[in-house]
Design a protein around this motif. Structure first.
Motif, short mmCIF file in Angstrom:
data_model
loop_
_atom_site.label_atom_id
_atom_site.label_comp_id
_atom_site.label_asym_id
_atom_site.label_seq_id
_atom_site.Cartn_x
_atom_site.Cartn_y
_atom_site.Cartn_z
N ILE A 17 0.86 -1.19 0.00
CA ILE A 17 0.00 0.00 0.00
C ILE A 17 0.89 1.23 0.00
O ILE A 17 1.76 1.38 0.86
CB ILE A 17 -0.93 0.04 1.23
CG1 ILE A 17 -1.80 -1.23 1.29
CG2 ILE A 17 -1.81 1.28 1.20
CD1 ILE A 17 -2.64 -1.33 2.54
N GLY A 18 0.69 2.13 -0.96
CA GLY A 18 1.46 3.37 -1.00
C GLY A 18 1.86 3.72 -2.42
O GLY A 18 1.29 3.21 -3.39
N VAL B 83 -2.87 -0.05 -4.27
CA VAL B 83 -2.98 -1.22 -3.40
C VAL B 83 -2.68 -2.42 -4.28
O VAL B 83 -3.35 -2.63 -5.30
CB VAL B 83 -4.38 -1.35 -2.78
CG1 VAL B 83 -4.47 -2.63 -1.96
CG2 VAL B 83 -4.72 -0.14 -1.93
N ARG B 84 -1.68 -3.21 -3.92
CA ARG B 84 -1.23 -4.31 -4.78
C ARG B 84 -1.18 -5.62 -4.00
O ARG B 84 -0.76 -5.66 -2.84
CB ARG B 84 0.15 -4.03 -5.36
CG ARG B 84 0.63 -5.08 -6.37
CD ARG B 84 2.10 -4.95 -6.69
NE ARG B 84 2.43 -3.64 -7.25
CZ ARG B 84 3.66 -3.27 -7.58
NH1 ARG B 84 4.67 -4.12 -7.41
NH2 ARG B 84 3.87 -2.06 -8.07
N TYR B 85 -1.58 -6.69 -4.68
CA TYR B 85 -1.49 -8.04 -4.12
C TYR B 85 -0.60 -8.88 -5.03
O TYR B 85 -0.81 -8.91 -6.25
CB TYR B 85 -2.87 -8.68 -4.01
CG TYR B 85 -2.84 -10.12 -3.54
CD1 TYR B 85 -2.72 -10.41 -2.18
CD2 TYR B 85 -2.91 -11.18 -4.44
CE1 TYR B 85 -2.68 -11.72 -1.73
CE2 TYR B 85 -2.87 -12.49 -4.01
CZ TYR B 85 -2.75 -12.76 -2.65
OH TYR B 85 -2.70 -14.07 -2.21
N PHE C 127 -1.74 -8.12 -8.86
CA PHE C 127 -2.87 -7.30 -9.26
C PHE C 127 -2.85 -6.02 -8.44
O PHE C 127 -2.38 -6.01 -7.29
CB PHE C 127 -4.19 -8.03 -9.02
CG PHE C 127 -4.32 -9.33 -9.77
CD1 PHE C 127 -4.78 -9.36 -11.07
CD2 PHE C 127 -3.97 -10.53 -9.16
CE1 PHE C 127 -4.89 -10.56 -11.76
CE2 PHE C 127 -4.08 -11.74 -9.83
CZ PHE C 127 -4.55 -11.75 -11.14
N SER C 128 -3.36 -4.94 -9.02
CA SER C 128 -3.39 -3.68 -8.28
C SER C 128 -4.58 -2.82 -8.67
O SER C 128 -5.12 -2.94 -9.77
CB SER C 128 -2.10 -2.89 -8.52
OG SER C 128 -2.07 -2.37 -9.84
N VAL D 270 -7.70 2.70 -11.50
CA VAL D 270 -7.11 1.91 -12.58
C VAL D 270 -6.83 0.51 -12.07
O VAL D 270 -6.31 0.33 -10.96
CB VAL D 270 -5.82 2.58 -13.08
CG1 VAL D 270 -5.12 1.70 -14.10
CG2 VAL D 270 -6.12 3.95 -13.66
N ALA D 271 -7.15 -0.51 -12.86
CA ALA D 271 -6.91 -1.90 -12.48
C ALA D 271 -5.82 -2.49 -13.37
O ALA D 271 -5.80 -2.27 -14.58
CB ALA D 271 -8.18 -2.73 -12.62
N THR D 272 -4.89 -3.24 -12.76
CA THR D 272 -3.80 -3.84 -13.53
C THR D 272 -3.56 -5.28 -13.08
O THR D 272 -3.90 -5.68 -11.96
CB THR D 272 -2.47 -3.07 -13.35
OG1 THR D 272 -1.87 -3.43 -12.10
CG2 THR D 272 -2.69 -1.56 -13.39
#
Length: 392
Positions: free
Chosen positions: A139-140, A172-174, A186-187, A213-215
């Motif tokens: 997160i950041g 926010v990324r997983y 994914f973020s 935005v989704a990635t």
């Protein structure tokens, strides 16, 4: 914009160059604090990383950007005005804090990094990275998930290949490790980085931040050789005084690095999509994600195609070179003739001397050209002499 200067004879210019320091950039860090392990074997450590860098550039044509090559900023029509520029603004300092367990894993960490790329040519500190990591979550602000920072070559220029997708974004990324060689991430990222060109004759319309935005990004390989493939959905949200609207941008990226021998490696990246210019290293924030069409009373996402090829070679343990070529093209639109660039490219080659692990110096030549939607063209050439000392 670059300050205009009168043309001058070559000899004084090269006399100035002879007095210039050169440049370097390597990743290293200094441990500054460590705690004793607790009963479960966990301990905390703090470290400092970064480098101090000095650059000197000699331009043979007029650029709108100073610290790095930005092909779309080359002045049109052609203006062959020689000028020089000195900078330490690329210097970077980062502070990290991490927890390490008895297995050597780091489930919790935090990192903050600044450079001195302040507004209006100042050396005011600017936040580059600031994020927290907890196990598989981040997160950041750091590199976008629709980005490949690993492909950035051993070069001097602050921007490098203008066709590279390289953006820092709040997110926010997983990340899931699928195997020893595979990761999938994914973020959801800050939509405020999306930008749109709106004619001044229609002030009632404005872009707004709404849908993130989704990635997604898949990586296969090891620390040296790898391949990445990624995708993004990039909503462009805009409104007038009465209603709000959304256009969905989309894009894909393929990127890889391959070591042909221990002394040679090749890197490649290509990307294509609509409404994805936010991720481009030189187009982010410049209104290339979408343009507003007054005739249709709606926004149209602009397509963008990029291709980058990079080759590196080590002549000896202390001498190396990198060369690259980059090409980008923006899709057509009835309203895109408002000063936007249709296509641009740049190429560079350098020679680096690294007498010690944390010290580099060298020279780089960079050529760039651009063409706008009105068919007007311009090109420019820059010599850069740099040196940097990294923390070790």
């Amino acid at each position: 914009m670059t300050e205009k200067r009168k043309s001058r004879p070559l000899m004084p210019a090269f006399t100035t160059i002879a007095l210039i320091l050169m440049h370097v950039k390597t990743n290293a860090q200094i441990a500054i604090a460590n705690t004793e392990p607790d009963s479960s074997g966990r301990k905390w450590s703090a470290y400092l990383k970064g480098f101090v860098q000095a650059d000197a550039m000699l331009d043979f044509q007029e650029f709108g950007a100073k610290d790095g090559i930005v092909a779309p900023s080359i002045v049109i029509p052609q203006h062959n005005s020689m000028s020089s520029y000195f900078s330490v603004r690329q210097s970077q300092i980062g502070l990290g804090l991490k927890q390490t367990d008895k297995n050597g894993d780091s489930p919790v960490s935090a990192y903050v990094e600044i450079d001195f790329y302040g507004p209006n040519g100042t050396t005011t500190p600017r936040l580059r990275h600031g994020y927290l990591q907890w196990k598989k979550w981040l997160i950041g602000q750091t590199w976008s998930n629709f980005t490949d920072a690993e492909i950035f070559p051993n070069i001097f220029d602050f921007n490098g290949a203008n066709g590279a997708m390289l953006l820092r974004s709040i997110q926010v990324r997983y990340t899931e490790k699928l195997s020893d060689k595979e990761t999938l991430s994914f973020s959801l990222e800050d939509p405020g980085k999306i930008s749109m060109t709106i004619p001044k004759t229609h002030p009632e319309w404005k872009r707004k931040s709404l849908i993130p935005v989704a990635t997604g990004m898949y990586r296969y390989g090891n620390a040296r050789d790898y391949a990445k493939i990624g995708a993004t959905l990039s909503p462009v949200n805009y409104e007038n005084q009465e209603d709000g609207y959304t256009k969905i941008g989309f894009g894909g990226i393929i990127s890889f690095r391959k070591y042909v021998t221990n002394l040679d490696d090749f890197r490649f990246q290509t990307s294509y999509g609509k409404g994805i210019a936010r991720n481009n290293i030189v187009l982010s924030g410049e209104g290339y994600d979408a343009v507003f069409d007054p005739q249709k009373n709606t926004a149209e996402t602009l397509s963008l195609f990029n291709i980058v090829g990079i080759y590196e070679h080590w002549w000896s343990p202390k001498w190396s070179s990198a060369a690259y070529y980059s090409y980008s093209q923006v899709g057509s639109s009835p309203t895109a003739g408002n000063g936007l660039m249709k296509r641009f490219q740049n190429a560079a080659i350098n020679l680096i001397y690294q007498p010690y692990k944390n010290l580099r110096m060298g020279v780089e030549g960079n050529y760039a050209s651009t063409e706008n939607f009105e068919g007007k063209k311009s090109d420019a050439f820059r010599l850069q002499f740099s040196t940097s000392f990294s923390f070790k």
